[in-house]
Design a protein around this motif. Structure first.
Motif, PDB file in Angstrom:
ATOM      1  N   TYR A   1       0.830  -1.212   0.000  1.00  0.00           N
ATOM      2  CA  TYR A   1       0.000   0.000   0.000  1.00  0.00           C
ATOM      3  C   TYR A   1       0.858   1.253   0.000  1.00  0.00           C
ATOM      4  CZ  TYR A   1      -4.460  -2.355   0.763  1.00  0.00           C
ATOM      5  OH  TYR A   1      -5.591  -3.114   0.602  1.00  0.00           O
TER       6      TYR A   1
ATOM      7  N   PHE B   1       0.451   3.471   3.645  1.00  0.00           N
ATOM      8  CA  PHE B   1      -0.149   2.439   4.502  1.00  0.00           C
ATOM      9  C   PHE B   1      -0.391   2.986   5.905  1.00  0.00           C
ATOM     10  CE2 PHE B   1       0.190  -1.205   7.435  1.00  0.00           C
ATOM     11  CZ  PHE B   1      -0.809  -2.011   6.900  1.00  0.00           C
TER      12      PHE B   1
ATOM     13  N   ALA C   1      -4.733   5.499   2.251  1.00  0.00           N
ATOM     14  CA  ALA C   1      -3.940   4.352   1.800  1.00  0.00           C
ATOM     15  C   ALA C   1      -4.553   3.711   0.563  1.00  0.00           C
ATOM     16  CB  ALA C   1      -3.830   3.327   2.921  1.00  0.00           C
ATOM     17  N   THR C   2      -3.720   3.407  -0.424  1.00  0.00           N
ATOM     18  CA  THR C   2      -4.203   2.774  -1.655  1.00  0.00           C
ATOM     19  C   THR C   2      -3.301   1.605  -2.029  1.00  0.00           C
ATOM     20  OG1 THR C   2      -2.927   4.380  -2.956  1.00  0.00           O
ATOM     21  CG2 THR C   2      -5.255   4.866  -2.598  1.00  0.00           C
ATOM     22  N   ALA C   3      -3.919   0.509  -2.450  1.00  0.00           N
ATOM     23  CA  ALA C   3      -3.168  -0.667  -2.885  1.00  0.00           C
ATOM     24  C   ALA C   3      -2.467  -0.380  -4.205  1.00  0.00           C
ATOM     25  CB  ALA C   3      -4.099  -1.858  -3.028  1.00  0.00           C
TER      26      ALA C   3
END
Length: 301
Positions: A233, A236, A241-243
């Motif tokens: 991420y 994180f 938060a982004t994958a």
């Protein structure tokens, strides 16, 4: 495709679970189903695994003996390779309905006697303790300890893996379409003497680094680093938060991740991807989807 799949510690023991054979087997049974899906999809598979809690437990058991009777870490590493490999081998054979040969190979891994890691232990082994108990055990046994989350654990040297002398045997097994379990716990750390002979050394090699070396030396097509997190991420732990689905080598090198969590996995993924293969990081249950780049984080050259 030839796939090297590295099982994170969660495949054997989830944090907080008792370190019993029953708990480990139950977790491995789940892992075996995910691994079997890769084989059923037509791929060759080599499996590696961690051993931190197990080698630490054996070291604690050895403390019941006289100091000169306790086994060194390289021997304990070999013991855990056999113990864990046996459970994975059996559960994987069951998951495959015994239609494919599966074998566990105790794997020696060469390290450098002058590696700076021997002067600065960082590899966690054994159970977690409250600080006071960890300090008491360290004083009594001559351990080094370090914080692991909100607990404390023993740390030991973790030198860089350089070479896998057992590579000829591994390639012979692959030629016979054997599913291999090897390099468990990063492999058995050894040194090469001036006369060319080998001898074990007190250390525990990082499993992900050893898995990347193994994948490169085997000429594998893919390296899967399987854990309990679905992807890497960005930001994180924050609300935004982004994958990350895909990382190039340059992007991976510039991504700052904690050394105690995804950092070593990303370093290993980057190391293998630099050789031309594809690395994938994600949840164990998504193993086949990660290989097919439908889940997890892929690192590509």
């Amino acid at each position: 495709m030839l796939v090297v799949a590295a099982l994170g510690g969660n495949a054997l023991l989830r944090r907080g679970q008792p370190l019993t054979a029953q708990a480990q087997r139950a977790n491995v049974r789940i892992a075996a189903q995910a691994l079997a899906s890769i084989i059923r999809a037509g791929h060759q598979l080599v499996v590696t695994h961690g051993n931190g809690p197990q080698v630490g437990l054996l070291a604690l058991q050895g403390a019941a003996y006289k100091p000169d009777e306790a086994y060194p870490l390289d021997v304990l590493g070999a013991e855990t390779e056999g113990m864990i490999g046996y459970i994975i081998e059996q559960e994987l054979e069951n998951a495959l309905d015994h239609d494919r040969p599966v074998a566990t190979l105790l794997t020696q891994v060469l390290v450098d006697k002058d590696d700076p890691a021997f002067k600065k232990p960082t590899k966690f082994v054994g159970p977690v303790y409250e600080r006071e108990e960890a300090e008491a055990k360290a004083q009594a046994a001559g351990w080094h300890i370090a914080r692991d989350g909100d607990k404390w654990r023993r740390v030991v040297p973790s030198p860089k893996p350089l070479e896998i002398p057992d590579m000829r045997v591994l390639k012979l097994l692959l030629e016979q379409n054997v599913v291999i379990i090897c390099a468990g716990g990063g492999g058995i750390p050894i040194l090469r003497r001036e006369d060319g002979s080998m001898v074990g050394v007190e250390a525990v090699i990082d499993k992900d680094a050893a898995s990347a070396l193994l994948a490169r030396q085997l000429g594998a097509d893919a390296l899967l680093l399987l854990t309990d997190v679905d992807a890497i991420y960005r930001d994180f732990g924050k609300d935004n938060a982004t994958a990350i689905a895909t990382l190039t080598l340059a992007e991976a090198r510039n991504l700052d991740l904690p050394a105690g969590s995804m950092g070593p996995k990303l370093a290993a993924a980057n190391d293998f991807a630099a050789s031309g293969g594809i690395s994938g990081i994600g949840r164990l249950e998504d193993a086949l989807a990660i290989l097919e780049r439908q889940a997890g984080t892929s690192v590509i050259s």
